[in-house]
Write a protein that holds these residues in place. Structure first.
Motif, PDB file in Angstrom:
ATOM      1  N   ALA A 228       0.859  -1.219   0.002  1.00  0.00           N
ATOM      2  CA  ALA A 228      -0.078  -0.039   0.037  1.00  0.00           C
ATOM      3  C   ALA A 228       0.906   1.372   0.041  1.00  0.00           C
ATOM      4  CB  ALA A 228      -1.034  -0.030   1.191  1.00  0.00           C
ATOM      5  N   ASP A 229       0.478   2.331  -0.797  1.00  0.00           N
ATOM      6  CA  ASP A 229       0.992   3.402  -0.721  1.00  0.00           C
ATOM      7  C   ASP A 229       0.346   4.625  -1.370  1.00  0.00           C
ATOM      8  OD1 ASP A 229       4.608   3.898  -0.759  1.00  0.00           O
ATOM      9  OD2 ASP A 229       3.410   5.846  -1.413  1.00  0.00           O
ATOM     10  N   ILE A 230       0.610   5.766  -1.141  1.00  0.00           N
ATOM     11  CA  ILE A 230      -0.222   6.958  -1.712  1.00  0.00           C
ATOM     12  C   ILE A 230       0.253   6.898  -3.358  1.00  0.00           C
ATOM     13  CG2 ILE A 230       1.392   8.837  -1.379  1.00  0.00           C
ATOM     14  CD1 ILE A 230      -1.029  10.520  -0.361  1.00  0.00           C
TER      15      ILE A 230
ATOM     16  N   ALA B 275       9.586  18.395  13.774  1.00  0.00           N
ATOM     17  CA  ALA B 275       8.328  17.705  13.658  1.00  0.00           C
ATOM     18  C   ALA B 275       8.416  16.183  13.531  1.00  0.00           C
ATOM     19  CB  ALA B 275       7.872  18.131  12.493  1.00  0.00           C
ATOM     20  N   TYR B 276       9.603  15.839  12.543  1.00  0.00           N
ATOM     21  CA  TYR B 276       9.969  14.551  12.284  1.00  0.00           C
ATOM     22  C   TYR B 276      10.364  13.886  13.868  1.00  0.00           C
ATOM     23  CZ  TYR B 276      12.088  10.587   9.960  1.00  0.00           C
ATOM     24  OH  TYR B 276      12.449   9.427   9.407  1.00  0.00           O
ATOM     25  N   SER B 277      10.952  14.478  14.562  1.00  0.00           N
ATOM     26  CA  SER B 277      11.667  14.089  15.945  1.00  0.00           C
ATOM     27  C   SER B 277      10.283  13.645  16.843  1.00  0.00           C
ATOM     28  CB  SER B 277      12.631  14.752  16.502  1.00  0.00           C
ATOM     29  OG  SER B 277      13.191  14.275  17.595  1.00  0.00           O
TER      30      SER B 277
ATOM     31  N   ALA C 254      20.634   5.680   9.387  1.00  0.00           N
ATOM     32  CA  ALA C 254      20.548   6.116   8.120  1.00  0.00           C
ATOM     33  C   ALA C 254      20.500   5.140   7.059  1.00  0.00           C
ATOM     34  CB  ALA C 254      21.804   7.017   7.704  1.00  0.00           C
ATOM     35  N   VAL C 255      19.439   5.147   6.116  1.00  0.00           N
ATOM     36  CA  VAL C 255      19.458   4.160   5.027  1.00  0.00           C
ATOM     37  C   VAL C 255      19.123   4.831   3.855  1.00  0.00           C
ATOM     38  CG1 VAL C 255      17.746   2.246   4.340  1.00  0.00           C
ATOM     39  CG2 VAL C 255      17.770   3.203   6.664  1.00  0.00           C
ATOM     40  N   HIS C 256      19.991   3.988   2.664  1.00  0.00           N
ATOM     41  CA  HIS C 256      19.702   4.703   1.345  1.00  0.00           C
ATOM     42  C   HIS C 256      18.568   4.603   0.821  1.00  0.00           C
ATOM     43  CE1 HIS C 256      23.867   6.005   0.205  1.00  0.00           C
ATOM     44  NE2 HIS C 256      24.512   4.862   0.735  1.00  0.00           N
ATOM     45  N   THR C 257      17.432   5.521   0.781  1.00  0.00           N
ATOM     46  CA  THR C 257      16.254   5.395   0.091  1.00  0.00           C
ATOM     47  C   THR C 257      16.183   6.788  -0.634  1.00  0.00           C
ATOM     48  OG1 THR C 257      14.879   6.343   2.225  1.00  0.00           O
ATOM     49  CG2 THR C 257      15.392   4.212   2.071  1.00  0.00           C
ATOM     50  N   GLY C 258      14.658   7.012  -1.007  1.00  0.00           N
ATOM     51  CA  GLY C 258      14.463   8.349  -1.785  1.00  0.00           C
ATOM     52  C   GLY C 258      14.543   9.482  -0.677  1.00  0.00           C
TER      53      GLY C 258
HETATM   54  N1  LIG Z   1      15.817   6.528   5.035  1.00  0.00           N
HETATM   55  C1  LIG Z   1      16.177   6.531   6.138  1.00  0.00           C
HETATM   56  O1  LIG Z   1      17.437   6.873   6.459  1.00  0.00           O
HETATM   57  C2  LIG Z   1      15.125   6.326   7.444  1.00  0.00           C
HETATM   58  C3  LIG Z   1      15.744   6.481   8.723  1.00  0.00           C
HETATM   59  C4  LIG Z   1      14.825   6.280   9.825  1.00  0.00           C
HETATM   60  C5  LIG Z   1      13.554   5.952   9.320  1.00  0.00           C
HETATM   61  N2  LIG Z   1      12.937   6.124   8.253  1.00  0.00           N
HETATM   62  C6  LIG Z   1      11.598   5.895   8.203  1.00  0.00           C
HETATM   63  O2  LIG Z   1      11.423   4.789   7.240  1.00  0.00           O
HETATM   64  C7  LIG Z   1       9.994   4.877   6.622  1.00  0.00           C
HETATM   65  C8  LIG Z   1      10.193   4.596   4.989  1.00  0.00           C
HETATM   66  O3  LIG Z   1      10.915   5.811   4.577  1.00  0.00           O
HETATM   67  P1  LIG Z   1      11.952   5.548   3.254  1.00  0.00           P
HETATM   68  O4  LIG Z   1      13.278   6.085   3.789  1.00  0.00           O
HETATM   69  O5  LIG Z   1      11.829   4.219   2.898  1.00  0.00           O
HETATM   70  O6  LIG Z   1      11.419   6.508   2.394  1.00  0.00           O
HETATM   71  P2  LIG Z   1      10.740   6.470   0.917  1.00  0.00           P
HETATM   72  O7  LIG Z   1      10.505   7.848   0.516  1.00  0.00           O
HETATM   73  O8  LIG Z   1      11.606   5.664  -0.205  1.00  0.00           O
HETATM   74  O9  LIG Z   1       9.449   5.868   1.458  1.00  0.00           O
HETATM   75  C9  LIG Z   1       8.525   6.445   1.987  1.00  0.00           C
HETATM   76  C10 LIG Z   1       7.142   5.863   1.149  1.00  0.00           C
HETATM   77  O10 LIG Z   1       6.008   6.491   1.975  1.00  0.00           O
HETATM   78  C11 LIG Z   1       4.960   6.642   1.117  1.00  0.00           C
HETATM   79  N3  LIG Z   1       3.992   7.828   1.611  1.00  0.00           N
HETATM   80  C12 LIG Z   1       4.428   9.133   1.798  1.00  0.00           C
HETATM   81  N4  LIG Z   1       3.150   9.786   2.435  1.00  0.00           N
HETATM   82  C13 LIG Z   1       2.155   8.783   2.472  1.00  0.00           C
HETATM   83  C14 LIG Z   1       0.910   8.763   2.651  1.00  0.00           C
HETATM   84  N5  LIG Z   1       0.125   9.742   3.230  1.00  0.00           N
HETATM   85  N6  LIG Z   1       0.209   7.515   2.517  1.00  0.00           N
HETATM   86  C15 LIG Z   1       0.667   6.585   1.992  1.00  0.00           C
HETATM   87  N7  LIG Z   1       2.046   6.418   1.820  1.00  0.00           N
HETATM   88  C16 LIG Z   1       2.715   7.658   1.734  1.00  0.00           C
HETATM   89  C17 LIG Z   1       5.916   7.316  -0.206  1.00  0.00           C
HETATM   90  O11 LIG Z   1       4.898   7.375  -1.309  1.00  0.00           O
HETATM   91  C18 LIG Z   1       6.823   6.445  -0.023  1.00  0.00           C
HETATM   92  O12 LIG Z   1       6.993   5.346  -1.004  1.00  0.00           O
HETATM   93  C19 LIG Z   1       9.656   6.469   6.871  1.00  0.00           C
HETATM   94  O13 LIG Z   1       8.552   6.392   8.018  1.00  0.00           O
HETATM   95  C20 LIG Z   1      10.856   6.892   7.230  1.00  0.00           C
HETATM   96  O14 LIG Z   1      10.529   8.231   8.240  1.00  0.00           O
HETATM   97  C21 LIG Z   1      13.853   6.287   7.324  1.00  0.00           C
END
Ligand SMILES: NC(=O)c1ccc[n+]([C@@H]2O[C@H](COP(=O)([O-])OP(=O)(O)OC[C@H]3O[C@@H](n4cnc5c(N)ncnc54)[C@H](O)[C@@H]3O)[C@@H](O)[C@H]2O)c1
Length: 252
Positions: free
Chosen positions: A37-39, A155-157, A188-192
């Motif tokens: 599921a995703d937006i 806000a994130y924190s 920290a994770v490599h993501t969008g």
């Molecule tokens: N990347 C990091 O370093 C890191 C570290 C700690 C926590 N996180 C958390 O991991 C989770 C995943 O993030 P990610 O790093 O994979 O980033 P990402 O941007 O690749 O994935 C986030 C996904 O959430 C979806 N999304 C955003 N708003 C939405 C909504 N209202 N309804 C449904 N889907 C929605 C986006 O479309 C996207 O596919 C997040 O909660 C993020 O805060 C990430």
């Protein structure tokens, strides 16, 4: 299908990319049928699961909208009759600004998706799991920013500390129903999300890597393997845990 999640039905929010996508693929590899599921469109994740012989379907959801979240849970139940595992992972990063300068609109957006969204998902999932009467596993994505202050992300924190609180509260409430509720707290994770932050603030990822005792940024699959364990019966006595998967960052 064999595996630690064989016969189970899972849903993953934020499944189109990053940690959610890697976790959906990993849960399917372990035998779960996965609602991705995703937006935004999740077709690529579903195709990757199908190509590997797994069972998945895509669902559009806005986790900040209660009716949309209820429809997501109903979709999984309509397709496969039940819900055993839920990974509430969708999130947004928000701007990187100090507390005094943080825009109110950004505050509301980050809290709506990252905190209210997790609660709305838990609300619908818990109702379904309670009705089934056979327990379940809920995993919420918090962050190291939910365990310690990192700066530049009020806000994130706040949202991620809130997710840890929601997780512990629900773990206590539903332990007798064998519904386990845990959080993963990635470093920290490599993501969008981190790629976007790196673009907004060049050097962002390098700086994160430097703060990590392991001196690197993780791959999404390294978070997914923790999610799979928390989802599985191997974690049968684990609930209320905020599990850092962070290369040692919060051990400092
Ligand atoms: N990347 C990091 O370093 C890191 C570290 C700690 C926590 N996180 C958390 O991991 C989770 C995943 O993030 P990610 O790093 O994979 O980033 P990402 O941007 O690749 O994935 C986030 C996904 O959430 C979806 N999304 C955003 N708003 C939405 C909504 N209202 N309804 C449904 N889907 C929605 C986006 O479309 C996207 O596919 C997040 O909660 C993020 O805060 C990430």
């Amino acid at each position: 299908m064999t595996g630690t999640c064989a016969g189970k039905v899972a849903l993953v929010t934020g499944g189109a990319s990053g940690i959610g996508r890697a976790s959906a693929v990993a849960l399917a590899r372990e035998g779960a049928r996965v609602l991705v599921a995703d937006i935004v469109d999740c077709a690529e994740t579903v195709a990757a699961i199908s190509a590997a012989g797994g069972d998945a379907r895509a669902c559009r959801v806005d986790v900040a909208d209660e009716a949309s979240v209820d429809a997501m849970v109903a979709d999984a139940v309509a397709a496969w009759g039940r819900l055993d595992i839920a990974f509430n992972n969708a999130g947004v990063g928000g701007v990187l600004t100090r507390t005094a300068d943080y825009p109110v609109a950004d505050w509301h957006k980050v809290i709506a998706v990252n905190l209210t969204g997790v609660w709305l998902c838990m609300k619908a999932e818990l109702k379904q799991m309670l009705a089934q009467g056979q327990g379940g596993s809920i995993i919420n994505t918090a962050s190291v920013a939910g365990l310690v202050g990192l700066g530049w992300a009020p806000a994130y924190s706040a949202a991620k500390h809130g997710v840890v609180g929601l997780t512990k509260n629900a773990a206590i409430e539903y332990a007798r129903h064998n519904i386990r509720v845990n959080a993963v707290c990635p470093g920290a994770v490599h993501t969008g999300m981190t790629a976007a932050a790196d673009q907004e603030r060049p050097g962002f990822l390098d700086n994160l890597a430097k703060q990590e005792p392991m001196a690197r940024v993780a791959a999404p699959e390294e978070i997914a393997s923790a999610v799979v364990w928390l989802a599985s019966d191997g974690a049968s006595f684990t609930t209320g845990l905020a599990m850092a998967v962070d290369g040692g960052l919060v051990a400092r």
